[in-house]
Design an enzyme around this catalytic site. Structure first.
Site, PDB file in Angstrom:
ATOM      1  N   TYR A 177     -21.417   6.281 -51.398  1.00  0.00           N
ATOM      2  CA  TYR A 177     -21.438   6.661 -52.864  1.00  0.00           C
ATOM      3  C   TYR A 177     -20.204   6.947 -53.163  1.00  0.00           C
ATOM      4  O   TYR A 177     -19.520   8.003 -52.359  1.00  0.00           O
ATOM      5  CB  TYR A 177     -22.479   7.910 -53.142  1.00  0.00           C
ATOM      6  CG  TYR A 177     -23.785   7.706 -52.702  1.00  0.00           C
ATOM      7  CD1 TYR A 177     -24.466   7.568 -51.362  1.00  0.00           C
ATOM      8  CD2 TYR A 177     -24.754   7.390 -53.778  1.00  0.00           C
ATOM      9  CE1 TYR A 177     -25.747   7.374 -51.168  1.00  0.00           C
ATOM     10  CE2 TYR A 177     -26.230   7.357 -53.587  1.00  0.00           C
ATOM     11  CZ  TYR A 177     -26.619   7.224 -52.214  1.00  0.00           C
ATOM     12  OH  TYR A 177     -27.831   7.064 -51.824  1.00  0.00           O
TER      13      TYR A 177
ATOM     14  N   HIS B 170     -25.160   6.198 -58.449  1.00  0.00           N
ATOM     15  CA  HIS B 170     -25.592   5.196 -57.613  1.00  0.00           C
ATOM     16  C   HIS B 170     -24.760   4.631 -56.516  1.00  0.00           C
ATOM     17  O   HIS B 170     -23.770   4.656 -56.709  1.00  0.00           O
ATOM     18  CB  HIS B 170     -26.397   3.978 -58.350  1.00  0.00           C
ATOM     19  CG  HIS B 170     -27.610   4.472 -59.271  1.00  0.00           C
ATOM     20  ND1 HIS B 170     -28.548   4.346 -58.651  1.00  0.00           N
ATOM     21  CD2 HIS B 170     -27.560   4.498 -60.517  1.00  0.00           C
ATOM     22  CE1 HIS B 170     -29.611   4.731 -59.985  1.00  0.00           C
ATOM     23  NE2 HIS B 170     -28.858   4.810 -60.735  1.00  0.00           N
TER      24      HIS B 170
ATOM     25  N   LYS C  29     -26.141  -3.416 -55.078  1.00  0.00           N
ATOM     26  CA  LYS C  29     -24.963  -2.901 -53.924  1.00  0.00           C
ATOM     27  C   LYS C  29     -24.100  -4.015 -53.568  1.00  0.00           C
ATOM     28  O   LYS C  29     -24.653  -5.177 -53.405  1.00  0.00           O
ATOM     29  CB  LYS C  29     -25.557  -2.178 -52.823  1.00  0.00           C
ATOM     30  CG  LYS C  29     -26.277  -1.014 -53.629  1.00  0.00           C
ATOM     31  CD  LYS C  29     -26.812  -0.057 -52.278  1.00  0.00           C
ATOM     32  CE  LYS C  29     -28.092   0.515 -52.758  1.00  0.00           C
ATOM     33  NZ  LYS C  29     -27.985   1.177 -54.299  1.00  0.00           N
TER      34      LYS C  29
END
Lengths: 292, 280
Positions: free
Chosen positions: A157, A165, A204
């Protein structure tokens, strides 16, 4: 490298937390943590095979530990002390780098860094490279959490998980003689694409940290200086979506956003249409989950 | 204003005692990314601890070192219906039950001198592994218990029928006490023996930990029936096919579920032998 930007969370006023994060740099918080803990040096107790340790701290220390995003607070009713469960990497980092906690074995003896290192190594074969990856990211002031729920080793993070997020799903790959035959990660195509698809489906970027060992001896934390970390991101490149882009390094997520934002109806081929539907349904599912 | 909103949230959480609501909350946490209280806006420590219900009346139990469990000397509420084992009319809690209840303020643990044993020592007992439990098993227990499941240690009966012996000699008393002590932990030998426990752990990384029953208001310790499943705790690596089949053969008929705990995060898995049909 053109990566997607951070996805900040928002407060009740609708504004995102980027300003709040900028006003509280993680490096400053970690420095405060070190300063706050250094005098009392709270004691952590090892939590058994495979685990890290359990740390009891005073309420003021708990605030800073929470802000620095180390450990998980144990929910407990009306206690004077606050309890945190730390992962092995977190324990060793707080001991070895920040030098702000002590660790006791079960017979109440304080453990040296070397003893602690070998304890964690005996519990998990992959501890050296996992810790090297963890400390590498922490040195750059990224917050690092377990990534197992995403099929990765870590997630990282940009700031506290309550504000943003995670941006990267991190996979740690050992490389070199000192790791022996333990280089089984990402060596077949299904492993690589599995990690890529899994990280992509949760927005991600896949970050592969390869830890090169040369021929150093792993039995002491001194080897950490000789371990080298290579950072590499892996992304899918979809040619159908890049024919209208001038930029050479177009991105999976960027293309999806572009696809959604197009106002004119443009004729796509079958894959483009299917991808559009899947993106829209993913967003819908994401919103539903977020509402929970 | 953020404060009234948070107050409302707390009120709703506190009033929502039904297991279903807790199940939804836990499921939401499990599916999505971690939920985090914002330590930059909220008063983090007090608000985080307020999520745990504080019980106004706590039971009291005395720790028995040789049994590796605590005898309940003053029971409050209805927890005894689905928690603890009964021996000769007495209720005993093992370390994970003690930890779970103490965290919720539902139990005060005392030593033989009547002094309170604090959370630090309780955690030490759980994490130390000497009393038939481990920190990870405790996390799994807590997770299921919060969802309303009824959980017993594998191989430990909820109750034991025992005939009274009227002619009591020293030897027979010793035998009875030994039996009683063993039956609190594991059938077929005291798991308090560290060497034996380590052997068990080394043989395979997969050992049955708990017998789990569905949430059930009609559960009776005297006739619990078969568990819904046996929970096996995994530690280092995913189990191989051979390991899976070995354990499955051991529990013919009762389903198995596997549990991996990663720094407090509990994941459950099922693995079933598959036989795909040959399609036309």
């Amino acid at each position: 490298m053109d990566l997607p930007g951070p996805r900040w969370k928002k407060g009740n006023d609708g504004k995102d937390f980027s300003a709040l994060a900028a006003a509280n740099p993680m490096s400053v918080i970690v420095a405060e943590l070190k300063a706050s803990f250094i005098s009392s040096k709270p004691v952590a107790v090892l939590s058994g095979p495979g685990g890290g340790a359990i740390l009891g701290v005073e309420p003021e220390q708990a605030v800073i530990l929470n802000r620095a995003a180390f450990g998980h607070a144990v929910e407990i009713a009306a206690a004077q002390k606050h309890w945190f469960q730390l992962s092995p990497e977190e324990v060793f980092y707080l001991c070895h780098v920040l030098n702000c906690i002590r660790v006791e074995s079960h017979d109440k003896k304080q453990m040296s860094d070397k003893q602690l290192w070998n304890h964690f190594r005996s519990m998990s074969e992959s501890f050296p490279e996992m810790y090297k990856a963890y400390s590498h990211l922490r040195f750059k002031n990224w917050v690092v959490r377990s990534g197992l729920q995403y099929g990765a080793d870590f997630v990282s993070y940009r700031h506290h998980p309550a504000l943003v997020h995670s941006e990267f799903a991190v996979v740690v790959v050992p490389e070199g003689a000192a790791f022996g035959n333990r280089c089984g990660r990402m060596e077949v195509w299904s492993d690589l694409l599995c990690a890529l698809r899994a990280s992509g489906s949760v927005a991600k970027t896949l970050l592969v940290l390869t830890i090169s060992s040369g021929s150093c001896e792993l039995s002491s934390p001194d080897c950490l200086e000789q371990l080298v970390v290579h950072e590499r991101t892996i992304t899918r490149w979809i040619p159908q979506q890049c024919r209208e882009q001038r930029s050479e390094a177009s991105r999976d997520e960027a293309n999806r956003e572009e696809l959604i934002s197009k106002k004119e109806s443009v004729e796509f081929n079958l894959w483009g249409v299917i991808l559009g539907f899947s993106v829209l349904s993913s967003l819908l599912v994401y919103k539903l989950k977020f509402r929970q | 204003m953020p404060k009234p909103t948070r107050a409302v949230d707390h009120r709703r959480r506190r009033s929502g005692r039904a297991p279903a609501i807790a199940a939804v909350a836990v499921a939401a946490e499990d599916d999505g990314e971690e939920h985090h209280l914002n330590p930059f806006l909220d008063a983090a420590p007090s608000s985080s601890s307020s999520r745990v219900q504080f019980r106004k009346v706590a039971s009291r139990a005395v720790w028995l070192e040789e049994a590796g469990a605590a005898e309940v000397v003053d029971s409050k509420g209805k927890l005894w219906l689905t928690t603890g084992v009964n021996r000769d009319g007495k209720l005993y809690y093992n370390v994970e039950e003690i930890g779970f209840l103490a965290e919720r303020g539902a139990l005060v643990l005392l030593d033989y001198e009547g002094e309170t044993i604090g959370m630090e020592e309780i955690y030490g007992k759980i994490a130390g592994g000497k009393y038939g439990c481990s920190w990870d098993a405790f996390q799994a227990y807590k997770h299921l218990k919060l969802l309303g499941y009824i959980i017993g240690r594998y191989g430990v009966p909820w109750t034991v029928k025992r005939s009274h012996t009227y002619s009591v000699t020293d030897a027979s008393t010793s035998v009875v006490e030994t039996d009683q002590i063993q039956s609190l932990n594991r059938v077929g030998g005291a798991s308090n023996d560290i060497t034996k426990l380590l052997k068990e752990m080394c043989i395979d990384d997969m050992h049955p930990s708990f017998e789990v029953y569905l949430p059930n208001s009609k559960f009776k310790k005297t006739s619990p029936g078969d568990p819904s499943f046996v929970l096996c705790l995994l530690s280092n690596k995913p189990p191989s096919r051979e390991e899976l089949e070995t354990v499955e053969n051991k529990f013919e008929g009762i389903p198995l579920k596997f549990c991996h705990v990663d720094n407090g995060r509990v994941s459950f898995l099922s693995s079933n032998k598959a036989a795909l049909p040959s399609l036309p």
